[in-house]
Design an enzyme around this catalytic site. Structure first.
Site, PDB file in Angstrom:
ATOM      1  N   ASP A   1       0.871  -1.164   0.000  1.00 15.36           N
ATOM      2  CA  ASP A   1       0.000   0.000   0.000  1.00 15.36           C
ATOM      3  C   ASP A   1       0.920   1.229   0.000  1.00 15.36           C
ATOM      4  O   ASP A   1       2.116   1.107   0.285  1.00 15.36           O
ATOM      5  CB  ASP A   1      -0.876  -0.021   1.250  1.00 15.36           C
ATOM      6  CG  ASP A   1      -1.640   1.262   1.445  1.00 15.36           C
ATOM      7  OD1 ASP A   1      -2.366   1.668   0.521  1.00 15.36           O
ATOM      8  OD2 ASP A   1      -1.487   1.873   2.514  1.00 15.36           O
TER       9      ASP A   1
ATOM     10  N   ASP B   1      -0.099   5.130   0.956  1.00 16.08           N
ATOM     11  CA  ASP B   1      -0.289   6.130   2.000  1.00 16.08           C
ATOM     12  C   ASP B   1      -0.537   5.459   3.346  1.00 16.08           C
ATOM     13  O   ASP B   1      -1.452   4.648   3.491  1.00 16.08           O
ATOM     14  CB  ASP B   1      -1.465   7.038   1.644  1.00 16.08           C
ATOM     15  CG  ASP B   1      -1.265   8.454   2.138  1.00 16.08           C
ATOM     16  OD1 ASP B   1      -0.414   8.659   3.016  1.00 16.08           O
ATOM     17  OD2 ASP B   1      -1.950   9.358   1.643  1.00 16.08           O
TER      18      ASP B   1
ATOM     19  N   SER C   1      -5.042   3.357  -3.396  1.00 17.24           N
ATOM     20  CA  SER C   1      -6.417   3.750  -3.672  1.00 17.24           C
ATOM     21  C   SER C   1      -6.510   5.121  -4.336  1.00 17.24           C
ATOM     22  O   SER C   1      -7.601   5.537  -4.725  1.00 17.24           O
ATOM     23  CB  SER C   1      -7.240   3.757  -2.371  1.00 17.24           C
ATOM     24  OG  SER C   1      -7.360   2.458  -1.847  1.00 17.24           O
TER      25      SER C   1
ATOM     26  N   ASP D   1      -1.703  -0.554   6.049  1.00 13.53           N
ATOM     27  CA  ASP D   1      -1.950   0.109   7.328  1.00 13.53           C
ATOM     28  C   ASP D   1      -3.431   0.314   7.603  1.00 13.53           C
ATOM     29  O   ASP D   1      -3.789   0.793   8.678  1.00 13.53           O
ATOM     30  CB  ASP D   1      -1.269   1.479   7.352  1.00 13.53           C
ATOM     31  CG  ASP D   1      -1.991   2.473   6.465  1.00 13.53           C
ATOM     32  OD1 ASP D   1      -2.446   3.508   6.977  1.00 13.53           O
ATOM     33  OD2 ASP D   1      -2.128   2.202   5.261  1.00 13.53           O
TER      34      ASP D   1
END
Length: 230
Positions: free
Chosen positions: A20, A22, A116, A172
């Site tokens: 991922d 951010d 995302s 996260d």
């Protein structure tokens, strides 16, 4: 301290690592809060606790928050959020262990970023952070269904030419962990944005500095940088 969900989930060779972005590699919390606060004021959206919406694609957030508005209004709001975020990268922070992980893995072709946000925004934030971007970057426009749907991580693995069930995912956000688990990947949950009791990875660690990645001929071995805590 690290926490295991079950015995030795990392005791294997993985085909690739899917990151991922951010909250895992970088933190753009201040930028995100500023952008959504401005759009909220402009569109009359009540105050929202975005901490619990972290990891969900911006389009899905707009649809949720402005679900009673016409599609053209929601499209304009989405464009406005992205516009503000693209202009606001001054305080992007590199999270612990991120640079080292990418330095080790990018040249091997055995890692991808699965985010995302949009591709333009992802690249802008990575540039602002001074991080190396892998060849494979799956962004919001690359999938029909974002996290927590499994499609993003399945897409990342497919573009690397590996099976997602042979991958390990570093995430996260609860939505990202749900996405990775639904895809069948092993999960490393980071407590950079959520408490350890709020995120249920196969392994739970504070950040990427607690993990080391070791390329081997047939993939990547992953080890914790501290003793196992049961």
């Amino acid at each position: 301290m690290a926490r295991w969900r079950h015995d030795d989930p990392l005791d294997r060779t993985f085909a690739a690592v899917l990151f991922d972005m951010d909250g895992t590699l970088i933190s753009s919390v201040a930028s995100v809060v500023r952008a959504w606060t401005r759009v909220g004021q402009e569109y009359g959206i009540p105050a929202v606790d975005f901490d619990h919406l972290h990891g969900i694609p911006a389009r899905d957030l707009v649809d949720s928050l402005l679900g009673d508005r016409p599609r053209e209004d929601r499209d304009r709001a989405l464009r406005r959020v992205i516009e503000i975020e693209l202009e606001d990268t001054d305080d992007i922070q590199v999270l612990p262990g991120a640079a080292q992980a990418l330095d080790v893995l990018v040249t091997t072709g055995r890692c991808a970023i699965v985010t995302s946000c949009t591709r333009d925004l992802a690249l802008a934030r990575l540039r602002a952070a001074g991080l190396r971007a892998p060849d494979v970057l799956v962004a919001a426009e690359d999938v029909a269904r974002g996290k927590p749907d499994p499609e993003p991580f399945r897409t990342g693995a497919a573009r690397l030419g590996v099976e997602v069930t042979d991958c390990v995912v570093a995430e996260d956000a609860a939505a990202g962990i749900a996405s990775a688990r639904a895809a069948g990947a092993t999960t490393i949950a980071l407590t950079t944005t959520m408490r350890a009791d709020e995120i249920d990875g196969d392994v739970v660690v504070p950040d990427l500095s607690a993990v080391t990645f070791h390329p081997v001929p047939d993939g990547v071995r992953v080890r914790l940088a501290e003793p196992r805590q049961l």
